[in-house]
Enzyme design. Structure first.
Site, PDB file in Angstrom:
ATOM      1  N   CYS A  79       0.844  -1.195   0.000  1.00 29.12           N
ATOM      2  CA  CYS A  79       0.000   0.000   0.000  1.00 29.12           C
ATOM      3  C   CYS A  79       0.876   1.240   0.000  1.00 29.12           C
ATOM      4  O   CYS A  79       1.851   1.306   0.746  1.00 29.12           O
ATOM      5  CB  CYS A  79      -0.903   0.009   1.235  1.00 29.12           C
ATOM      6  SG  CYS A  79      -1.809  -1.533   1.493  1.00 29.12           S
ATOM      7  N   SER A 104       2.843  -4.412   3.452  1.00 32.80           N
ATOM      8  CA  SER A 104       3.791  -3.304   3.561  1.00 32.80           C
ATOM      9  C   SER A 104       2.997  -2.052   3.248  1.00 32.80           C
ATOM     10  O   SER A 104       2.180  -2.040   2.336  1.00 32.80           O
ATOM     11  CB  SER A 104       4.926  -3.447   2.547  1.00 32.80           C
ATOM     12  OG  SER A 104       5.667  -4.623   2.789  1.00 32.80           O
ATOM     13  N   CYS A 105       3.227  -1.001   4.020  1.00 37.40           N
ATOM     14  CA  CYS A 105       2.514   0.258   3.820  1.00 37.40           C
ATOM     15  C   CYS A 105       3.550   1.380   3.843  1.00 37.40           C
ATOM     16  O   CYS A 105       4.290   1.517   4.810  1.00 37.40           O
ATOM     17  CB  CYS A 105       1.459   0.442   4.909  1.00 37.40           C
ATOM     18  SG  CYS A 105       0.200   1.638   4.486  1.00 37.40           S
ATOM     19  N   VAL A 106       3.585   2.142   2.762  1.00 39.28           N
ATOM     20  CA  VAL A 106       4.621   3.138   2.590  1.00 39.28           C
ATOM     21  C   VAL A 106       3.988   4.509   2.376  1.00 39.28           C
ATOM     22  O   VAL A 106       3.087   4.660   1.547  1.00 39.28           O
ATOM     23  CB  VAL A 106       5.503   2.791   1.368  1.00 39.28           C
ATOM     24  CG1 VAL A 106       6.600   3.809   1.174  1.00 39.28           C
ATOM     25  CG2 VAL A 106       6.063   1.388   1.489  1.00 39.28           C
TER      26      VAL A 106
END
Length: 126
Positions: A79, A104-106
């Protein structure tokens, strides 16, 4: 037997560059990142992070269906957010009520077309 199958649906935004909406290979479906383009309008119409996340998830749902899978088969998401993480999570959680996938969220400075969110997923077929 083909090594990979290109997946496409008119129910999600068409690719705007040299990529496919998704690829099915070796029992997995790999989607490209979806931004909140409304496929009927051909542009982003949602303004809030919640509305944009809903559109992204609807787009992903249609792309996944082309590979014969749904959100319950998703094993990994990536994301990208340029806005409110908590508001995003509120909508995202509705699509994964139990057994949420690895994620994973960036946080990013900008996304294509001024989007506030982009999500890509990997799902298992079968």
């Amino acid at each position: 037997m083909a090594i990979k199958e290109v997946l496409h649906t008119d129910l999600a935004p068409a690719a705007v560059g040299p990529y496919s909406q998704a690829i099915a290979a070796n029992g997995f479906v790999f989607t490209s990142g979806q931004v909140p383009i409304d496929p009927k309008a051909g542009k982003i119409v949602a303004t809030t992070i919640e509305e944009q996340t809903e559109q992204v998830m609807k787009n992903l749902q249609c792309v996944l269906a082309q590979g014969g899978v749904s959100f319950d088969r998703v094993v990994k998401t990536t994301c990208f957010l340029s806005d409110d993480f908590a508001a995003f999570n509120g909508v995202y959680a509705k699509y994964f009520p139990e057994g949420a996938p690895a994620r994973s969220c960036v946080e990013v400075a900008a996304l294509p077309l001024g989007a506030k969110v982009e999500v890509e997923v990997i799902a298992v077929q079968g």
